[in-house]
Design a protein around this motif. Structure first.
Motif, short mmCIF file in Angstrom:
data_model
loop_
_atom_site.label_atom_id
_atom_site.label_comp_id
_atom_site.label_asym_id
_atom_site.label_seq_id
_atom_site.Cartn_x
_atom_site.Cartn_y
_atom_site.Cartn_z
N ASP A 121 10.72 3.83 -8.61
CA ASP A 121 10.65 4.74 -9.66
C ASP A 121 9.49 6.05 -9.55
O ASP A 121 9.66 6.93 -9.93
CB ASP A 121 10.18 4.05 -11.16
CG ASP A 121 11.48 3.38 -11.50
OD1 ASP A 121 12.60 3.45 -11.03
OD2 ASP A 121 11.15 2.97 -12.56
N LEU A 122 8.44 5.39 -8.83
CA LEU A 122 7.39 6.42 -8.40
C LEU A 122 8.09 7.52 -7.55
O LEU A 122 7.84 8.81 -7.74
CB LEU A 122 6.17 5.80 -7.56
CG LEU A 122 5.46 6.59 -6.74
CD1 LEU A 122 4.34 7.23 -7.70
CD2 LEU A 122 4.42 5.70 -5.81
N VAL A 136 9.23 16.01 -0.78
CA VAL A 136 8.07 15.07 -1.12
C VAL A 136 8.50 13.68 -0.15
O VAL A 136 9.61 13.43 0.11
CB VAL A 136 8.29 14.55 -2.38
CG1 VAL A 136 9.50 14.09 -3.08
CG2 VAL A 136 7.22 13.26 -2.62
N THR A 137 7.70 13.25 0.44
CA THR A 137 7.66 12.03 1.26
C THR A 137 6.82 10.82 0.81
O THR A 137 5.98 11.25 -0.12
CB THR A 137 7.38 12.24 2.67
OG1 THR A 137 5.94 12.50 2.78
CG2 THR A 137 8.16 13.38 3.40
N MET A 138 6.92 9.44 1.09
CA MET A 138 6.21 8.64 0.54
C MET A 138 6.17 7.60 1.82
O MET A 138 7.03 7.41 2.65
CB MET A 138 6.78 7.73 -0.22
CG MET A 138 6.13 6.78 -0.95
SD MET A 138 7.05 5.99 -2.41
CE MET A 138 8.47 5.19 -1.75
N GLN A 154 0.64 -1.14 0.09
CA GLN A 154 -0.01 0.14 -0.10
C GLN A 154 1.05 1.21 -0.01
O GLN A 154 1.78 1.54 0.89
CB GLN A 154 -0.87 -0.06 1.31
CG GLN A 154 -1.89 -1.18 1.45
CD GLN A 154 -3.06 -0.86 0.40
OE1 GLN A 154 -3.30 0.24 -0.32
NE2 GLN A 154 -4.12 -1.47 0.44
N VAL A 155 0.93 2.04 -0.91
CA VAL A 155 1.72 3.17 -1.19
C VAL A 155 0.89 4.57 -1.18
O VAL A 155 -0.02 4.55 -1.97
CB VAL A 155 2.52 2.88 -2.67
CG1 VAL A 155 3.62 4.08 -2.82
CG2 VAL A 155 3.14 1.54 -2.54
N ALA A 180 2.53 8.62 -13.23
CA ALA A 180 3.12 8.29 -14.62
C ALA A 180 4.37 7.19 -14.49
O ALA A 180 4.44 6.48 -15.81
CB ALA A 180 3.37 9.52 -15.24
N ALA A 181 5.01 7.50 -13.65
CA ALA A 181 6.21 6.49 -13.62
C ALA A 181 5.81 5.17 -13.45
O ALA A 181 6.64 4.27 -13.66
CB ALA A 181 7.28 6.94 -12.34
N LEU A 182 4.48 4.81 -13.16
CA LEU A 182 4.25 3.47 -12.85
C LEU A 182 3.88 2.62 -14.27
O LEU A 182 3.66 1.27 -14.26
CB LEU A 182 2.99 3.43 -11.99
CG LEU A 182 3.27 3.84 -10.52
CD1 LEU A 182 2.20 3.59 -9.89
CD2 LEU A 182 4.28 3.05 -9.92
#
Lengths: 203, 203
Positions: free
Chosen positions: A58-59, A70-72, A6-7, A25-27
């Motif tokens: 890549d995302l 940015v964080t994830m 889960q991202v 889009a990178a996916l």
């Protein structure tokens, strides 16, 4: 075996919708090999660890190339007893790990990180590896920490998690190796990961 | 027992530094009862579950009262074998849980959620509970899921996690009960949680 994540991507900018859309889009190259479903809190990705970790990497790298902070957050899971078997998740590394000692797995993990592609984006992550349903789970955790400390991406140990820093290629390969080579190959293993790039705290 | 959390607040606005600073101000009443240390990726909070979950809840509720989309990631941990015993983390609920059946613990959890304060801020969360170092870890997980489904904050099950929605008071009480009353009282239990408020996806 059922493997997935889960991202959630969190750009610290008022223009966050555009950054998320660019990241997603990178996916595109991975859409044939992963099941990808997005709701209002996270994106589910299900599939083998090769495309799965490449896609997550890549995302984040695509978003980190933009100037904003940015964080994830990612929850990775393999072998959860509540999930059905899924043939698209089959993974040679896991099959082989069943016959390998902890020392062998540490060595193979280091080789994989050395062979990781260089993406040219420096990122920070911290993560926790959880080995479920096993009495001696800490042996595998300590073995994994040994590997992390010599991986070249290790920054420091923190309470409840380990901090890595480096090129997105090496960092995500380090996490993939931790996920695949530690804990029983047929068991339930999860990772709780946060990533960060372009933080003003580091400027 | 050592109990604590790594907490990261992510405001989706270019003014994110101010939102984080305002959120951190909500922690002031808890500074006598928690050890709080911030680095460039997260804030460590160590202490008993009463001030710990209240502090995390108030941090997020304060940020969610502002108009911007804001998210938060928290790794909660209790009883990690690698951490030292800390008397400030002592918790009556955990001590009592050692002599209570799963059914009793479900009932007490529901009572606690009903008694939670109303904060007047609606939030979404999704979280995973991990019970480490135990062969039959899924019994406790399924017991916890039973409780969650009747808690009044349950929204849906997702792959790898459970989604809750409701007032911040009830939602964080639900998570605290999951953390304290499921899994062995003296064992190693963690939670991987993300929270979200003011998401444009829900407008």
């Amino acid at each position: 075996m059922f493997i997935g994540a889960q991202v959630s991507l969190y750009p610290m900018t008022s223009d966050f919708v555009n950054v998320i859309t660019s990241g997603l889009a990178a996916l595109t190259p991975y859409k044939d090999n992963l099941r990808i479903e997005t709701d209002d809190m996270s994106t589910l990705m299900v599939g083998a660890p090769e495309p799965l970790f490449d896609a997550v990497r890549d995302l984040f790298a695509a978003s980190a190339r933009l100037p904003d902070h940015v964080t994830m957050h990612v929850t990775f899971s393999r072998g959860c007893p509540g999930e059905p078997d899924d043939p698209t998740c089959r993974c040679e590394t896991l099959t082989q790990a069943q016959d390998q000692s902890l020392e062998e797995r540490k060595g193979l993990s280091l080789e994989a990180v050395r062979a990781a592609p260089v993406l040219g984006v420096e990122i920070d992550i911290q993560f926790s590896l959880y080995v479920l349903g096993q009495d001696r789970h800490m042996d595998e955790i300590y073995g994994c920490i040994d590997f992390l400390k010599t991986s070249g991406t290790f920054l420091k140990s923190k309470n409840f998690c380990t901090r890595l820093r480096g090129d997105a290629g090496a960092v995500f390969e380090t996490v993939r190796q931790a996920f695949l080579r530690f804990g029983p190959a047929a068991g339930h293993v999860t990772i709780d990961l946060t990533a960060s790039a372009n933080s003003p705290s580091r400027r």
